[in-house]
Structures are given as structure tokens and as C-alpha cells.
Design an enzyme around this catalytic site. Structure first.
Site, PDB file in Angstrom:
ATOM      1  N   GLU A  50       0.805  -1.215   0.000  1.00 35.98           N
ATOM      2  CA  GLU A  50       0.000   0.000   0.000  1.00 35.98           C
ATOM      3  C   GLU A  50       0.841   1.268   0.000  1.00 35.98           C
ATOM      4  O   GLU A  50       0.557   2.213  -0.705  1.00 35.98           O
ATOM      5  CB  GLU A  50      -0.959   0.011   1.197  1.00 35.98           C
ATOM      6  CG  GLU A  50      -2.214   0.846   0.987  1.00 35.98           C
ATOM      7  CD  GLU A  50      -2.047   2.340   1.215  1.00 35.98           C
ATOM      8  OE1 GLU A  50      -2.807   3.106   0.622  1.00 35.98           O
ATOM      9  OE2 GLU A  50      -1.152   2.752   1.975  1.00 35.98           O
ATOM     10  N   ASP A  51       1.894   1.294   0.835  1.00 39.19           N
ATOM     11  CA  ASP A  51       2.726   2.504   0.860  1.00 39.19           C
ATOM     12  C   ASP A  51       4.195   2.115   0.769  1.00 39.19           C
ATOM     13  O   ASP A  51       4.602   1.047   1.245  1.00 39.19           O
ATOM     14  CB  ASP A  51       2.450   3.325   2.122  1.00 39.19           C
ATOM     15  CG  ASP A  51       2.852   4.787   1.941  1.00 39.19           C
ATOM     16  OD1 ASP A  51       3.293   5.158   0.831  1.00 39.19           O
ATOM     17  OD2 ASP A  51       2.733   5.564   2.909  1.00 39.19           O
ATOM     18  N   HIS A 112      -0.770   0.725   7.179  1.00 43.39           N
ATOM     19  CA  HIS A 112      -1.374   1.543   6.121  1.00 43.39           C
ATOM     20  C   HIS A 112      -0.300   2.526   5.662  1.00 43.39           C
ATOM     21  O   HIS A 112       0.735   2.090   5.179  1.00 43.39           O
ATOM     22  CB  HIS A 112      -2.623   2.194   6.743  1.00 43.39           C
ATOM     23  CG  HIS A 112      -3.606   2.739   5.766  1.00 43.39           C
ATOM     24  ND1 HIS A 112      -4.860   3.146   6.146  1.00 43.39           N
ATOM     25  CD2 HIS A 112      -3.530   2.973   4.440  1.00 43.39           C
ATOM     26  CE1 HIS A 112      -5.504   3.588   5.080  1.00 43.39           C
ATOM     27  NE2 HIS A 112      -4.720   3.501   4.041  1.00 43.39           N
ATOM     28  N   HIS A 131      -4.078  -0.109  11.995  1.00 38.58           N
ATOM     29  CA  HIS A 131      -5.506  -0.212  12.326  1.00 38.58           C
ATOM     30  C   HIS A 131      -5.782  -1.506  13.083  1.00 38.58           C
ATOM     31  O   HIS A 131      -6.443  -2.397  12.549  1.00 38.58           O
ATOM     32  CB  HIS A 131      -6.369  -0.174  11.067  1.00 38.58           C
ATOM     33  CG  HIS A 131      -6.189   1.044  10.225  1.00 38.58           C
ATOM     34  ND1 HIS A 131      -6.551   2.306  10.647  1.00 38.58           N
ATOM     35  CD2 HIS A 131      -5.693   1.203   8.982  1.00 38.58           C
ATOM     36  CE1 HIS A 131      -6.281   3.180   9.689  1.00 38.58           C
ATOM     37  NE2 HIS A 131      -5.753   2.536   8.678  1.00 38.58           N
ATOM     38  N   ASN A 165      -5.125   7.765   7.610  1.00 34.69           N
ATOM     39  CA  ASN A 165      -4.819   7.081   6.361  1.00 34.69           C
ATOM     40  C   ASN A 165      -3.317   7.144   6.083  1.00 34.69           C
ATOM     41  O   ASN A 165      -2.657   6.131   5.974  1.00 34.69           O
ATOM     42  CB  ASN A 165      -5.608   7.747   5.223  1.00 34.69           C
ATOM     43  CG  ASN A 165      -5.435   7.058   3.901  1.00 34.69           C
ATOM     44  OD1 ASN A 165      -4.317   6.870   3.433  1.00 34.69           O
ATOM     45  ND2 ASN A 165      -6.534   6.633   3.294  1.00 34.69           N
ATOM     46  N   ASP A 166      -2.775   8.380   5.993  1.00 37.08           N
ATOM     47  CA  ASP A 166      -1.362   8.527   5.652  1.00 37.08           C
ATOM     48  C   ASP A 166      -0.706   9.537   6.585  1.00 37.08           C
ATOM     49  O   ASP A 166      -1.394  10.300   7.293  1.00 37.08           O
ATOM     50  CB  ASP A 166      -1.213   8.955   4.184  1.00 37.08           C
ATOM     51  CG  ASP A 166       0.196   8.769   3.667  1.00 37.08           C
ATOM     52  OD1 ASP A 166       0.956   7.959   4.242  1.00 37.08           O
ATOM     53  OD2 ASP A 166       0.567   9.445   2.687  1.00 37.08           O
ATOM     54  N   ASN A 221      -6.158  11.658   1.435  1.00 36.28           N
ATOM     55  CA  ASN A 221      -5.484  10.367   1.403  1.00 36.28           C
ATOM     56  C   ASN A 221      -3.981  10.571   1.578  1.00 36.28           C
ATOM     57  O   ASN A 221      -3.524  10.893   2.661  1.00 36.28           O
ATOM     58  CB  ASN A 221      -5.894   9.707   0.073  1.00 36.28           C
ATOM     59  CG  ASN A 221      -5.668   8.239   0.030  1.00 36.28           C
ATOM     60  OD1 ASN A 221      -4.743   7.740   0.642  1.00 36.28           O
ATOM     61  ND2 ASN A 221      -6.503   7.521  -0.703  1.00 36.28           N
ATOM     62  N   ASP A 266      -4.232   8.319  -4.833  1.00 38.07           N
ATOM     63  CA  ASP A 266      -4.118   7.634  -3.541  1.00 38.07           C
ATOM     64  C   ASP A 266      -2.900   8.232  -2.827  1.00 38.07           C
ATOM     65  O   ASP A 266      -2.988   9.325  -2.282  1.00 38.07           O
ATOM     66  CB  ASP A 266      -4.010   6.124  -3.788  1.00 38.07           C
ATOM     67  CG  ASP A 266      -4.163   5.313  -2.517  1.00 38.07           C
ATOM     68  OD1 ASP A 266      -3.810   5.823  -1.450  1.00 38.07           O
ATOM     69  OD2 ASP A 266      -4.627   4.157  -2.591  1.00 38.07           O
ATOM     70  N   ASN A 267      -1.748   7.579  -2.873  1.00 39.32           N
ATOM     71  CA  ASN A 267      -0.574   8.179  -2.242  1.00 39.32           C
ATOM     72  C   ASN A 267       0.085   9.158  -3.201  1.00 39.32           C
ATOM     73  O   ASN A 267       0.063   8.978  -4.418  1.00 39.32           O
ATOM     74  CB  ASN A 267       0.429   7.088  -1.846  1.00 39.32           C
ATOM     75  CG  ASN A 267      -0.009   6.382  -0.582  1.00 39.32           C
ATOM     76  OD1 ASN A 267      -0.033   6.978   0.484  1.00 39.32           O
ATOM     77  ND2 ASN A 267      -0.393   5.121  -0.706  1.00 39.32           N
TER      78      ASN A 267
END
Ligand code: NAG
Ligand code: NAG
Length: 355
Positions: A50-51, A112, A131, A165-166, A221, A266-267
Site C-alpha cells: 500500500e505505501d 497503512h 488499524h 490514512n497517511d 489520502n 491515492d498516495n
């Protein structure tokens, strides 16, 4: 006939919102395959990337295994999230799982957004949005390169960090974080998205002060900071927008400009060499929500050059219908390699300009 006008208005509003929602989820989007060079999957990553954060020497830290409401997770049940290490100096890329020190509950690890901060003595701190049991925390780790491990230093919880989220670390103790929704309950979050409410925000955290520094975003985000440390870049997913904000001495943010990038960002990642923004986007997000491996969501990567200038340039760098890579969330370059991560699928790298 007193009911006719309200009914017509209701239907008009509803169809408008419905159409808008379908548009946002990519129902009408067509794929035109693009590859910027030879692309290969990174060995060892199957359940998301995801990241991604790349350290100056070419080591990439990757968060994997995100369980996020409504989105698929292809990992076996009870498979916890992981942080992977990939050395980008190798000709073929392979991911190694970082061991996490004892005392941290790995079973409920659900990583995340991720951000790194390098202290004056070279110590690498890793801030990870987590999370556990659908709550939000920020976990602080120290990266031990030799041992390929993360030593857990502390868990940060705060009522203003309710739906994180970020994150972007700005010192060894402070960061900016996005809350992608006002509510943390799944049902209320769906309502927020369906009605296009812009109730997400950005929070500044330090041990002595925690405050909301920007608000009024629909699914805020990814977040990153400019190479000169003067601006924050924020992806507002529901409105296809990248916002640029100036950082004030008291840490508050002043909106500077907004750019419609035409994809669901998103990112967002700043290339330390050029200052360009790299943005990952899930193509046909609706296919991720109704996941069918035979007809999967796709991937898209864009690059934004000179966002602060009068004519920023947006380039589509990668696009795939999901046959290779599904649900892209992030992209970043190191030397001549482009790394592309996904919400719940594999990870890819492309040799820029190789073909
Ligand atoms: C923080 O700084 C900005 C810009 O200088 C100013 O507008 C704002 O009022 C300040 N906020 C507080 C709480 O002092
Ligand atoms: C995706 O594209 C490939 C060729 O690039 C094609 O063979 C495949 O059928 C496509 N898949 C879907 C689900 O459209």
C-alpha cells in the site's frame, strides 16, 4: 401536484449523485496499456504494498496486508500485516520481511501509510499508521538495517487521530496525518462518500501540541512534503485533486493551489531529486469493491511536474487493466527504477526507458 416538483428535484439530485459516483468509481473509464520500460513483479509480495518509502541509499520500506473496510484482502485468514524491505541496488528485486521486536502485537498489525525520518546520527525512524481492531494508531519503530528488523518504540493514540490514512514525519517526534473520514464506523463512512461530504482533515501531531490544521476534504489520502520543506501536498481522492499548502511557523497550513489530476489519487510521493510528484491510482475502483479475479481493477500511475508553476505537466506513466497489477496505490522512483505498489495485490518495478 404539490409533490411533483420536490420529486423531480429529488430524482435529478439523486441521478446526478449516482452518475457522479459511478464516474468517481471509474465505471466509464477505458484502459490504454502503458509501460515506461521493462516491468517485473517484485518477488515475495502477494498481499499488498500500500505505501512505499525509499531511503536515500536505495532501501525501500513497504507496508503490506492492509485490511480496509469494503476492499478485498487476498491473504489467508489471520495473516497479519507486514513491513517489507527491498534493496533497489540489486538487479532483480526481492522483498524480505522485516522482523518486529518483541512486545509489539504483530497478530493485529494492519499497516497503512508509512513515513521515515532520519535523525542527525543516521538513525532511521519509521512511522506506520496501524488499524488494530479497526481503530487508528501510529506506531513508531527504529529500523535496524543489519538485523533487518524494526524495534518498536511507542504507540501513539489521540482522539484527533481517529481515522488515519497517511502520515508524513517532519521531526523525530512530530508529523502531519490525514483522517480520510470524519466517522470511523463503516456505514457512516459510506454515507460520507455517497453524499460527497468533505469532512476529512489534516492533523498536526507533536508530543506538546495536537491540532487540526486543514479541513474540508472528501477522502483526503496521501500526504507528502516538498523537498525544501515549505509545502505540503495532499491527495483528495474523491475530487481527483492534489492540494498544495504552505506550512506556517506555527505548523498550520495555508491553501496555496489545487490541481485536478483526472485520476483518483491515492498516495502522493515527492521525488527528492526533481521535486516531481508520483501518484498511484486504482483504475476502475468499482471493480475492487465488487472484487472478481476474472475481471479485476486495474492500475494507473501519473507524474506531475512543476506543480507550483503556472503550467504543471501531468504525464500518464503506467496503465494496466489488472492482468499484471491490480489496485495501484503508490509509485516512487529511485535512479532508473520505478516502483509501483498496490492496495491488496503485488508490487512491480519498471526499468525506466529500457525499451
Ligand atoms: C498560525 O499562523 C498563521 C499564518 O501566520 C496565522 O494565520 C494563524 O492565525 C496562526 N494560528 C494560530 C493559532 O496562531
Ligand atoms: C487485459 O489486457 C490484456 C492484454 O494487454 C488482455 O489479454 C486481457 O484479456 C485483458 N483483460 C481484461 C480483463 O480485460
Amino acid at each position: 401536484m404539490g409533490w411533483l416538483l420536490p420529486l423531480v428535484i429529488f430524482l435529478a439530485l439523486f441521478t446526478h449523485r449516482f452518475f457522479d459516483l459511478c464516474n468517481k468509481l471509474g465505471v466509464f473509464k477505458e484502459v490504454v496499456p502503458i509501460e515506461p520500460g521493462d516491468c517485473h513483479l517484485i518477488k515475495g509480495i502477494e498481499y499488498g504494498s500500500e505505501d512505499i518509502n525509499i531511503l536515500p541509499g536505495g532501501l525501500a520500506l513497504i507496508s503490506s496486508g492492509l485490511k480496509y473496510p469494503l476492499l478485498p484482502n487476498l491473504a489467508p485468514p489471520d495473516h497479519p500485516g507486514q513491513i517489507f524491505l527491498v534493496d533497489l541496488n540489486n538487479p532483480t528485486l526481492r522483498a524480505v520481511e522485516l522482523r518486529i521486536s518483541r512486545g509489539f502485537e504483530v497478530e493485529s498489525f494492519n499497516p497503512h501509510g508509512l513515513s521515515t525520518y532520519i535523525e542527525k546520527d543516521g538513525t532511521v525512524l519509521v512511522f506506520v499508521v496501524n488499524h488494530p481492531q479497526h481503530t487508528s494508531t501510529v506506531e513508531l519503530f527504529k529500523f535496524e538495517e543489519e538485523q533487518r528488523s524494526l524495534t518498536h518504540l511507542k504507540t501513539i493514540r489521540h482522539e484527533l487521530l481517529n481515522s488515519v490514512n497517511d502520515i508524513i514525519a517532519v521531526s523525530s517526534q512530530s508529523f502531519y496525518a490525514t483522517n480520510d473520514h470524519y466517522y470511523s464506523s463503516t456505514y457512516l463512512r459510506i454515507l460520507e462518500d455517497c453524499f460527497g461530504f468533505q469532512w476529512g482533515n489534516v492533523v498536526y501531531y507533536s508530543p506538546t501540541e495536537v491540532k487540526q490544521v486543514a479541513t474540508g476534504y472528501g477522502f483526503p489520502n496521501g500526504i507528502d512534503i516538498s523537498t525544501d520543506g515549505k509545502h505540503i501536498f495532499l491527495a483528495e481522492t474523491s475530487f481527483y485533486t492534489i492540494h498544495v499548502m504552505e506550512i506556517n511557523p506555527n505548523h498550520s497550513l495555508t491553501p496555496k493551489k489545487s490541481l485536478d489530476v483526472g485520476v483518483l489519487p491515492d498516495n502522493v510521493k515527492v521525488d527528492p531529486k526533481t521535486g516531481h510528484l508520483w501518484i498511484g491510482s486504482c483504475f476502475n475502483l468499482w471493480k475492487a469493491l465488487l472484487y472478481n479475479p476474472e475481471n479485476p481493477p486495474g492500475s494507473e500511475v501519473i507524474r506531475v511536474e512543476s506543480i507550483l508553476s503556472k503550467d504543471p505537466k501531468v504525464t500518464h506513466v503506467y496503465m494496466n487493466n489488472g492482468s499484471v497489477l491490480q489496485s495501484t496505490s503508490v509509485a516512487m522512483v529511485y535512479e532508473d527504477k520505478l516502483l509501483i505498489g498496490t492496495i491488496f495485490h503485488k508490487a512491480l518495478y519498471c526499468e525506466l526507458g529500457s525499451s
